[in-house]
Design a protein around this motif. Structure first.
Motif, short mmCIF file in Angstrom:
data_model
loop_
_atom_site.label_atom_id
_atom_site.label_comp_id
_atom_site.label_asym_id
_atom_site.label_seq_id
_atom_site.Cartn_x
_atom_site.Cartn_y
_atom_site.Cartn_z
N ASN A 277 -4.99 -6.17 -1.13
CA ASN A 277 -5.18 -6.95 0.10
C ASN A 277 -6.41 -7.85 0.04
N LYS A 278 -6.79 -8.25 -1.16
CA LYS A 278 -7.88 -9.22 -1.33
C LYS A 278 -7.25 -10.60 -1.49
N THR A 279 -6.71 -11.10 -0.39
CA THR A 279 -5.88 -12.31 -0.49
C THR A 279 -6.68 -13.55 -0.86
N GLN B 120 1.70 -13.36 2.80
CA GLN B 120 0.82 -12.35 3.39
C GLN B 120 -0.19 -13.00 4.34
#
Length: 417
Positions: free
Chosen positions: A50-52, A82
């Motif tokens: 989730n480190k977009t 996302q």
């Protein structure tokens, strides 16, 4: 050494040990800064973590180094999805398909975007293309099943999802998807079986966790009816959802006018109006209120996340204020206690969204605090004057009514991307 490191990183990714995989891939990049394959792999790992922002930066670097690899556009499409940038995500997956039109994963993923955007027929068409390329593609089978469910083709949907389970009996996503399809059919008992199996295979899968919560709460008959309504509404596009709400509102107003015009019908119409009002209000508070009950369940309480737990606590306190005030009103019969009861009852609505994961979270919190303060001012004035209606009471009522329309607007907007 690089091939061995790649192999080790791939094993760690398959084990969902993404942080460990990221360390190995970063080590490869430190010695080979132009290794676009490693950069793209690290982008995918960051996406899983989730480190977009960093994932997007990495995949842009990989594309800059080699703009002819389809999988890079596929990864970037998933990152932008996302980030809720679905138009850009569709353009990127189209680029991936142009570069590699025989890859079933790309068509399956585009189908998943169409499903999210409630374009069910298009999702079905694309998943069929994917399955023609690869008959065992798990994502395509899942999307096809979901699209068929949304299109009310439940028999075909069941055949498709059972085919997906035959291909991969332990797939957590497939079991969760099957559970949601069963919820759409109103079969919460069987849905529980599949959500349980999904969480056994992947305890961190939020898709299964939220489904399990809904299935457990569906044991209460009123919540089961409410869930059927919510799932039906979720199938509709934004315009149709607004039509339902406006028809509901105008229908209620028309019934009010009929009751005023025809005294003989008034008692019957009023019963209908009370039922409609109760249903409308309950749709806002039944979720967090049933979460209060779920917290009392020795197993159910572990399913709620931090925000759901905090929300259920606030709503529970508000409901308790309402109940205690009603009891006291029978003894004291003062306007102050009645206003306090009304405040406790109505504040359940904004408090139910206080810790929402919505993009408008801050707006909901500010509005809720504003309403709470205005309500307390109204209660304070009533406690002194014993007059129910004052300036703050009027402001609170208008604010409460406006909140419902504002919250509906953003809720519908966020569910139609």
């Amino acid at each position: 050494m690089t091939p061995q490191k790649f192999e080790r990183a791939e094993i760690l990714i398959s084990q969902q040990r993404y942080s460990d995989a990221a360390e190995i891939i970063s080590d490869i990049i430190s010695t080979e800064p132009d290794n676009f394959v490693a950069i793209a792999m690290l982008a995918e790992v960051h996406l899983m973590l989730n480190k977009t922002d960093s994932a997007l930066e990495l995949i842009n670097s990989a594309i800059g180094l080699n703009p002819d690899i389809a999988s890079f556009f596929y990864v970037k499409s998933r990152i932008l999805s996302q980030l809720d940038k679905y138009d850009d995500a569709e353009q990127l997956i189209d680029q991936a398909i142009d570069l590699d039109p025989e890859n079933a994963d790309y068509f399956a993923y585009k189908a998943s975007i169409k499903l999210t955007r409630k374009k069910y027929k298009e999702a079905l068409r694309l998943s069929d293309i994917a399955l023609n390329l690869e008959a065992e593609n798990i994502l395509a089978l899942n999307i096809r099943s979901s699209a068929l469910t949304k299109l009310n083709k439940k028999k075909e949907a069941k055949i498709t999802i059972e085919g997906a389970l035959r291909e991969d009996p332990g797939n957590a996503y497939t079991h969760a998807n099957y559970g949601w399809n069963l919820l759409h059919e109103g079969n919460h008992k069987q849905a529980l079986v599949h959500f349980k199996e999904s969480l056994k295979n992947d305890p961190e899968l939020d898709f299964a966790r939220s489904g399990m919560i809904e299935a457990l709460k569906a044991r209460f008959i009123f919540y089961k009816l409410y869930l059927s309504f919510v799932l039906w509404m979720s199938k509709l596009p934004a315009r149709a959802q607004w039509i339902v709400l406006i028809v509901f509102y105008l229908g209620s107003r028309s019934l009010h006018r009929l009751a005023d015009k025809f005294d003989a019908l008034s008692p019957y119409i009023n019963v209908v109006l009370i039922a409609l009002g109760f249903f409308a209000f309950s749709t806002w508070i039944i979720g967090p209120l049933t979460n209060v009950l779920l917290r009392l369940n020795p197993y159910g309480k572990y399913l709620l996340d931090k925000n759901e737990t905090r929300t259920s606590f606030l709503v529970g306190i508000s409901f308790l204020i309402f109940l205690i005030s009603i009891v006291f009103y029978f003894f004291l019969e003062t306007q102050f206690v009645l206003v306090l009861a009304f405040w406790g009852l109505t504040m359940m609505l904004p408090l139910g969204r206080f810790f929402t994961n919505s993009n408008k979270k801050n707006m909901y919190q500010i509005y809720c605090i504003f309403l709470g303060i205005i309500g307390l001012c109204a209660i304070s004035i009533t406690s002194v004057s014993n007059e129910m209606f004052n300036l703050f009471t009027v402001i609170y009522l208008f604010g409460f009514i406006a909140y419902q329309w504002i919250a509906n607007y953003f809720s519908i907007k966020e569910s139609n991307v």
